[in-house]
Motif scaffolding. Structure first.
Motif, PDB file in Angstrom:
ATOM      1  N   ALA A 127       8.297  13.002  -1.410  1.00 47.31           N
ATOM      2  CA  ALA A 127       7.842  12.464  -0.126  1.00 47.31           C
ATOM      3  C   ALA A 127       7.035  11.181  -0.342  1.00 47.31           C
ATOM      4  N   TYR A 128       6.200  11.162  -1.388  1.00 44.81           N
ATOM      5  CA  TYR A 128       5.464   9.929  -1.708  1.00 44.81           C
ATOM      6  C   TYR A 128       6.428   8.806  -2.076  1.00 44.81           C
ATOM      7  N   ARG A 129       7.471   9.134  -2.840  1.00 43.75           N
ATOM      8  CA  ARG A 129       8.451   8.113  -3.242  1.00 43.75           C
ATOM      9  C   ARG A 129       9.152   7.542  -2.000  1.00 43.75           C
ATOM     10  N   ASN A 130       9.538   8.426  -1.090  1.00 45.18           N
ATOM     11  CA  ASN A 130      10.188   7.963   0.139  1.00 45.18           C
ATOM     12  C   ASN A 130       9.225   7.166   1.015  1.00 45.18           C
ATOM     13  N   LEU A 131       7.971   7.598   1.056  1.00 44.42           N
ATOM     14  CA  LEU A 131       6.967   6.831   1.790  1.00 44.42           C
ATOM     15  C   LEU A 131       6.834   5.438   1.189  1.00 44.42           C
ATOM     16  N   GLY A 132       6.800   5.357  -0.138  1.00 43.10           N
ATOM     17  CA  GLY A 132       6.730   4.049  -0.799  1.00 43.10           C
ATOM     18  C   GLY A 132       7.899   3.165  -0.422  1.00 43.10           C
ATOM     19  N   ALA A 133       9.086   3.744  -0.374  1.00 44.04           N
ATOM     20  CA  ALA A 133      10.280   2.958  -0.035  1.00 44.04           C
ATOM     21  C   ALA A 133      10.210   2.428   1.395  1.00 44.04           C
ATOM     22  N   VAL A 134       9.800   3.276   2.322  1.00 47.73           N
ATOM     23  CA  VAL A 134       9.752   2.835   3.727  1.00 47.73           C
ATOM     24  C   VAL A 134       8.632   1.804   3.923  1.00 47.73           C
ATOM     25  N   LEU A 135       7.529   1.965   3.214  1.00 50.07           N
ATOM     26  CA  LEU A 135       6.455   0.969   3.314  1.00 50.07           C
ATOM     27  C   LEU A 135       6.892  -0.363   2.714  1.00 50.07           C
ATOM     28  N   ALA A 136       7.640  -0.322   1.625  1.00 48.85           N
ATOM     29  CA  ALA A 136       8.159  -1.557   1.030  1.00 48.85           C
ATOM     30  C   ALA A 136       9.108  -2.253   2.002  1.00 48.85           C
ATOM     31  N   GLU A 137       9.977  -1.465   2.644  1.00 51.80           N
ATOM     32  CA  GLU A 137      10.892  -2.053   3.627  1.00 51.80           C
ATOM     33  C   GLU A 137      10.139  -2.631   4.818  1.00 51.80           C
ATOM     34  N   SER A 138       8.968  -2.069   5.109  1.00 53.13           N
ATOM     35  CA  SER A 138       8.135  -2.562   6.218  1.00 53.13           C
ATOM     36  C   SER A 138       7.215  -3.698   5.776  1.00 53.13           C
ATOM     37  N   ARG A 139       7.369  -4.127   4.522  1.00 51.00           N
ATOM     38  CA  ARG A 139       6.600  -5.224   3.943  1.00 51.00           C
ATOM     39  C   ARG A 139       5.123  -4.887   3.703  1.00 51.00           C
ATOM     40  N   ASP A 140       4.810  -3.586   3.607  1.00 54.30           N
ATOM     41  CA  ASP A 140       3.456  -3.157   3.259  1.00 54.30           C
ATOM     42  C   ASP A 140       3.439  -2.897   1.752  1.00 54.30           C
ATOM     43  N   ILE A 141       3.313  -3.956   0.984  1.00 54.10           N
ATOM     44  CA  ILE A 141       3.437  -3.882  -0.473  1.00 54.10           C
ATOM     45  C   ILE A 141       2.282  -3.082  -1.085  1.00 54.10           C
ATOM     46  N   ILE A 142       1.083  -3.249  -0.569  1.00 61.46           N
ATOM     47  CA  ILE A 142      -0.068  -2.511  -1.103  1.00 61.46           C
ATOM     48  C   ILE A 142       0.103  -1.014  -0.840  1.00 61.46           C
ATOM     49  N   GLY A 143       0.486  -0.658   0.381  1.00 56.48           N
ATOM     50  CA  GLY A 143       0.721   0.749   0.716  1.00 56.48           C
ATOM     51  C   GLY A 143       1.859   1.338  -0.105  1.00 56.48           C
ATOM     52  N   ALA A 144       2.927   0.566  -0.277  1.00 57.09           N
ATOM     53  CA  ALA A 144       4.076   1.017  -1.066  1.00 57.09           C
ATOM     54  C   ALA A 144       3.667   1.257  -2.511  1.00 57.09           C
ATOM     55  N   SER A 145       2.883   0.341  -3.064  1.00 54.57           N
ATOM     56  CA  SER A 145       2.431   0.470  -4.441  1.00 54.57           C
ATOM     57  C   SER A 145       1.607   1.748  -4.625  1.00 54.57           C
ATOM     58  N   GLY A 146       0.722   2.021  -3.684  1.00 54.84           N
ATOM     59  CA  GLY A 146      -0.104   3.230  -3.754  1.00 54.84           C
ATOM     60  C   GLY A 146       0.730   4.498  -3.661  1.00 54.84           C
ATOM     61  N   ALA A 147       1.724   4.503  -2.779  1.00 53.76           N
ATOM     62  CA  ALA A 147       2.585   5.676  -2.631  1.00 53.76           C
ATOM     63  C   ALA A 147       3.425   5.888  -3.887  1.00 53.76           C
ATOM     64  N   TYR A 148       3.976   4.815  -4.440  1.00 53.43           N
ATOM     65  CA  TYR A 148       4.763   4.931  -5.672  1.00 53.43           C
ATOM     66  C   TYR A 148       3.890   5.413  -6.840  1.00 53.43           C
ATOM     67  N   GLN A 149       2.671   4.901  -6.916  1.00 56.30           N
ATOM     68  CA  GLN A 149       1.745   5.330  -7.976  1.00 56.30           C
ATOM     69  C   GLN A 149       1.468   6.832  -7.854  1.00 56.30           C
ATOM     70  N   LYS A 150       1.230   7.289  -6.654  1.00 53.74           N
ATOM     71  CA  LYS A 150       0.954   8.728  -6.443  1.00 53.74           C
ATOM     72  C   LYS A 150       2.189   9.560  -6.830  1.00 53.74           C
ATOM     73  N   ALA A 151       3.364   9.080  -6.488  1.00 58.69           N
ATOM     74  CA  ALA A 151       4.601   9.794  -6.849  1.00 58.69           C
ATOM     75  C   ALA A 151       4.712   9.912  -8.366  1.00 58.69           C
ATOM     76  N   ARG A 152       4.415   8.815  -9.092  1.00 59.51           N
ATOM     77  CA  ARG A 152       4.477   8.846 -10.563  1.00 59.51           C
ATOM     78  C   ARG A 152       3.469   9.835 -11.136  1.00 59.51           C
ATOM     79  N   GLU A 153       2.276   9.872 -10.555  1.00 59.66           N
ATOM     80  CA  GLU A 153       1.240  10.814 -11.019  1.00 59.66           C
ATOM     81  C   GLU A 153       1.687  12.264 -10.843  1.00 59.66           C
ATOM     82  N   LEU A 154       2.411  12.530  -9.776  1.00 61.45           N
ATOM     83  CA  LEU A 154       2.817  13.897  -9.472  1.00 61.45           C
ATOM     84  C   LEU A 154       4.060  14.333 -10.219  1.00 61.45           C
ATOM     85  N   ASP A 155       4.882  13.366 -10.636  1.00 62.84           N
ATOM     86  CA  ASP A 155       6.134  13.724 -11.362  1.00 62.84           C
ATOM     87  C   ASP A 155       5.860  14.278 -12.725  1.00 62.84           C
TER      88      ASP A 155
END
Length: 193
Positions: free
Chosen positions: A165-193
């Motif tokens: 869910a964090y990975r998908n959130l990161g993708a949708v935030l990136a598509e919405s041009r929220d790079i900081i939010g996307a980066s945080g969501a992707y980082q959280k996904a990596r921590e949880l994997d």
């Protein structure tokens, strides 16, 4: 249960195969064997076992759900849709069956139908994080980025360690041009994997 007690799928498979020889017409034994075969990646064998169990008990919605799951893994989405429809026909209020049907529609790129069925499933299981995340993926595919973001955030709220869910959130935030939010969501996904 056998897997939990024994600790390996292969050993559980041996135990269920032995049990099925003692009671060869046992639908529950065939179903468990099919589930284990599918978990081991032996989907053709799992499908044979599921079909044999369905011949013995065609009104078991759980068997139809299992068949839909196996067919989906084999990328046979039209057949998976039919199996999921049968499960829903037998048990219309079952969120799991509705989830498989929605997933089958999504695999066929019938996103409007998938969205509708995911929403029905969530009415029956209102805090199911996987259903909520899957709805978010459909919304994202339809270009409804803000609603998809809300869907992913709900899934995370309900299951805080949900890496996908964090990975998908990161993708949708990136598509919405929220790079900081996307980066945080992707980082959280990596921590949880």
């Amino acid at each position: 249960l056998a897997f939990r007690k024994i600790g390996s799928f292969e050993r559980a498979l041996e135990e269920f195969e032995a049990a099925s020889h003692l009671a060869p017409r046992s639908t529950p034994a065939r179903k468990r064997l099919a589930e284990i075969q599918s978990l081991l990646g032996n989907n053709p064998e799992a499908l044979v076992l599921t079909d044999a169990a369905l011949q013995a008990d065609p009104r078991d919605h759980g068997l139809w759900e299992l068949k839909a799951q196996i067919l989906s893994k084999e990328h046979r989405s039209a057949e998976a849709t039919e199996a999921a429809r049968k499960a829903v026909e037998l048990e219309p209020d079952c969120a799991v069956a509705l989830g498989y049907l929605a997933g089958a529609w999504q695999d066929q790129e019938n996103l409007a139908e998938a969205k509708s069925v995911y929403r029905k499933a969530l009415e029956r299981a209102p805090f199911d994080a996987l259903l909520q995340m899957n709805l978010g993926t459909v919304l994202r595919q339809r270009g409804q980025l803000k609603v998809a973001e809300e869907s992913f955030r709900k899934a995370i709220e309900w299951q805080p360690n949900f890496a996908l869910a964090y990975r998908n959130l990161g993708a949708v935030l990136a598509e919405s041009r929220d790079i900081i939010g996307a980066s945080g969501a992707y980082q959280k996904a990596r921590e949880l994997d």
